[in-house]
Design a protein around this motif. Structure first.
Motif, PDB file in Angstrom:
ATOM      1  N   TYR A   1       6.178 -12.043 -29.134  1.00  0.00           N
ATOM      2  CA  TYR A   1       6.193 -12.075 -30.590  1.00  0.00           C
ATOM      3  C   TYR A   1       7.540 -11.692 -31.187  1.00  0.00           C
ATOM      4  N   LEU A   2       8.487 -11.164 -30.395  1.00  0.00           N
ATOM      5  CA  LEU A   2       9.797 -10.804 -30.924  1.00  0.00           C
ATOM      6  C   LEU A   2      10.590 -12.060 -31.249  1.00  0.00           C
ATOM      7  N   GLY A   3      11.433 -11.996 -32.285  1.00  0.00           N
ATOM      8  CA  GLY A   3      12.268 -13.141 -32.641  1.00  0.00           C
ATOM      9  C   GLY A   3      12.292 -13.384 -34.128  1.00  0.00           C
ATOM     10  N   VAL A   4      12.673 -14.596 -34.499  1.00  0.00           N
ATOM     11  CA  VAL A   4      12.849 -14.982 -35.896  1.00  0.00           C
ATOM     12  C   VAL A   4      11.751 -15.966 -36.294  1.00  0.00           C
ATOM     13  N   TYR A   5      11.137 -15.705 -37.447  1.00  0.00           N
ATOM     14  CA  TYR A   5      10.080 -16.554 -37.996  1.00  0.00           C
ATOM     15  C   TYR A   5      10.506 -17.027 -39.378  1.00  0.00           C
ATOM     16  N   THR A  14      12.617 -11.286 -39.097  1.00  0.00           N
ATOM     17  CA  THR A  14      13.171 -11.045 -37.766  1.00  0.00           C
ATOM     18  C   THR A  14      12.544  -9.786 -37.190  1.00  0.00           C
ATOM     19  N   LEU A  15      11.922  -9.917 -36.021  1.00  0.00           N
ATOM     20  CA  LEU A  15      11.325  -8.784 -35.310  1.00  0.00           C
ATOM     21  C   LEU A  15      12.227  -8.442 -34.132  1.00  0.00           C
ATOM     22  N   ALA A  16      12.805  -7.248 -34.148  1.00  0.00           N
ATOM     23  CA  ALA A  16      13.759  -6.822 -33.126  1.00  0.00           C
ATOM     24  C   ALA A  16      13.063  -6.034 -32.020  1.00  0.00           C
ATOM     25  N   PRO A  17      13.658  -6.013 -30.817  1.00  0.00           N
ATOM     26  CA  PRO A  17      13.063  -5.288 -29.685  1.00  0.00           C
ATOM     27  C   PRO A  17      12.917  -3.785 -29.906  1.00  0.00           C
ATOM     28  N   ASP A  18      13.721  -3.208 -30.810  1.00  0.00           N
ATOM     29  CA  ASP A  18      13.648  -1.757 -31.046  1.00  0.00           C
ATOM     30  C   ASP A  18      12.542  -1.361 -32.024  1.00  0.00           C
ATOM     31  N   GLY A  19      11.704  -2.320 -32.448  1.00  0.00           N
ATOM     32  CA  GLY A  19      10.595  -2.021 -33.355  1.00  0.00           C
ATOM     33  C   GLY A  19      10.970  -2.087 -34.822  1.00  0.00           C
ATOM     34  N   SER A  20      12.163  -2.611 -35.127  1.00  0.00           N
ATOM     35  CA  SER A  20      12.573  -2.756 -36.524  1.00  0.00           C
ATOM     36  C   SER A  20      12.416  -4.215 -36.950  1.00  0.00           C
ATOM     37  N   TYR A  21      12.361  -4.417 -38.263  1.00  0.00           N
ATOM     38  CA  TYR A  21      12.291  -5.782 -38.781  1.00  0.00           C
ATOM     39  C   TYR A  21      13.242  -5.926 -39.953  1.00  0.00           C
ATOM     40  N   ALA A  22      13.615  -7.168 -40.213  1.00  0.00           N
ATOM     41  CA  ALA A  22      14.392  -7.530 -41.398  1.00  0.00           C
ATOM     42  C   ALA A  22      13.681  -8.706 -42.046  1.00  0.00           C
ATOM     43  N   LEU A  23      13.422  -8.602 -43.336  1.00  0.00           N
ATOM     44  CA  LEU A  23      12.712  -9.634 -44.079  1.00  0.00           C
ATOM     45  C   LEU A  23      13.613 -10.115 -45.206  1.00  0.00           C
ATOM     46  N   HIS A  24      13.831 -11.424 -45.269  1.00  0.00           N
ATOM     47  CA  HIS A  24      14.637 -12.021 -46.342  1.00  0.00           C
ATOM     48  C   HIS A  24      13.751 -12.986 -47.113  1.00  0.00           C
ATOM     49  N   LEU A  25      13.696 -12.809 -48.436  1.00  0.00           N
ATOM     50  CA  LEU A  25      12.875 -13.645 -49.316  1.00  0.00           C
ATOM     51  C   LEU A  25      13.782 -14.323 -50.332  1.00  0.00           C
ATOM     52  N   LYS A  26      13.658 -15.646 -50.438  1.00  0.00           N
ATOM     53  CA  LYS A  26      14.444 -16.410 -51.412  1.00  0.00           C
ATOM     54  C   LYS A  26      13.471 -17.253 -52.221  1.00  0.00           C
ATOM     55  N   TYR A  27      13.452 -16.980 -53.539  1.00  0.00           N
ATOM     56  CA  TYR A  27      12.550 -17.695 -54.427  1.00  0.00           C
ATOM     57  C   TYR A  27      13.148 -19.051 -54.769  1.00  0.00           C
ATOM     58  N   LYS A  37      13.954  -3.983 -45.059  1.00  0.00           N
ATOM     59  CA  LYS A  37      14.025  -3.547 -43.667  1.00  0.00           C
ATOM     60  C   LYS A  37      12.987  -2.466 -43.452  1.00  0.00           C
ATOM     61  N   GLY A  38      12.603  -2.314 -42.203  1.00  0.00           N
ATOM     62  CA  GLY A  38      11.618  -1.295 -41.893  1.00  0.00           C
ATOM     63  C   GLY A  38      11.233  -1.347 -40.429  1.00  0.00           C
ATOM     64  N   ALA A  39      10.086  -0.770 -40.133  1.00  0.00           N
ATOM     65  CA  ALA A  39       9.576  -0.720 -38.761  1.00  0.00           C
ATOM     66  C   ALA A  39       8.290  -1.544 -38.686  1.00  0.00           C
ATOM     67  N   LEU A  85       0.013  -7.436 -36.664  1.00  0.00           N
ATOM     68  CA  LEU A  85       1.387  -7.002 -36.895  1.00  0.00           C
ATOM     69  C   LEU A  85       1.416  -6.299 -38.244  1.00  0.00           C
ATOM     70  N   THR A  86       1.937  -5.065 -38.264  1.00  0.00           N
ATOM     71  CA  THR A  86       2.049  -4.297 -39.497  1.00  0.00           C
ATOM     72  C   THR A  86       3.517  -4.038 -39.780  1.00  0.00           C
ATOM     73  N   LEU A  87       3.986  -4.459 -40.955  1.00  0.00           N
ATOM     74  CA  LEU A  87       5.351  -4.198 -41.396  1.00  0.00           C
ATOM     75  C   LEU A  87       5.318  -3.017 -42.362  1.00  0.00           C
ATOM     76  N   THR A  88       6.084  -1.973 -42.051  1.00  0.00           N
ATOM     77  CA  THR A  88       6.154  -0.793 -42.905  1.00  0.00           C
ATOM     78  C   THR A  88       7.570  -0.666 -43.443  1.00  0.00           C
ATOM     79  N   PRO A  89       7.776  -0.892 -44.732  1.00  0.00           N
ATOM     80  CA  PRO A  89       9.124  -0.836 -45.311  1.00  0.00           C
ATOM     81  C   PRO A  89       9.723   0.566 -45.203  1.00  0.00           C
ATOM     82  N   SER A  90      11.023   0.638 -44.897  1.00  0.00           N
ATOM     83  CA  SER A  90      11.682   1.939 -44.748  1.00  0.00           C
ATOM     84  C   SER A  90      11.881   2.633 -46.092  1.00  0.00           C
TER      85      SER A  90
END
Length: 148
Positions: free
Chosen positions: A49-53, A70-83, A93-95, A103-108
């Protein structure tokens, strides 16, 4: 009388079906009993499940939201939203955690967690109650894994 016959039939069915859970193997004159292993496959242990969606999620006030997660191997994520059709972009960003297929995204920086169901090469957005989105646009709430 019918009740007794029904109970006897149910008991016989349970006894006859129960023999499939264990298998006996004879090895070098001794007998071993092995139980069938439970199926432990889930997204956490089986899917990569790691990688870019990427995908375009529906929006109420514009044609959609181009989403890159983007789901990184260290348990962090980056989310980019463009309207789409707007001059609005957001980064978060978050964990993340994966438990079974959730999959649960928790914003930092605080805020509400987001939930996705992990599927083969895609993520399906869930609502705040961790349920799939329903309705006419339900199929549009998925992000596809890319090769980036």
């Amino acid at each position: 009388m019918k009740e007794s016959l029904l109970i006897l039939a149910a008991a016989l069915a349970m006894v006859s079906c129960g023999g499939n859970a264990q298998q006996k193997a004879a090895t070098a004159g001794t007998q071993q009993t092995t139980a069938a292993a439970p199926d432990m496959h889930n997204a956490e242990t089986s899917l990569d499940y790691l990688g870019v969606y990427k995908g375009t999620l529906p929006a109420a006030d514009c044609p959609g939201i181009e989403t890159t997660l983007t789901l990184a191997p260290d348990g962090s994520y980056a989310l980019h939203l463009k309207y789409i059709d707007r001059d609005s972009e957001f980064d978060e960003k978050g964990a993340f955690t994966v438990k079974e297929n959730l999959l649960t995204l928790t914003p930092s920086e605080g805020g509400q967690p987001q939930y996705y169901k992990v599927e083969e090469n895609r993520l399906r957005r869930l609502d705040a109650e961790k349920q799939p989105v329903t309705g006419a646009l339900a199929d549009n709430y998925t992000l596809q894994k890319t090769t980036e």
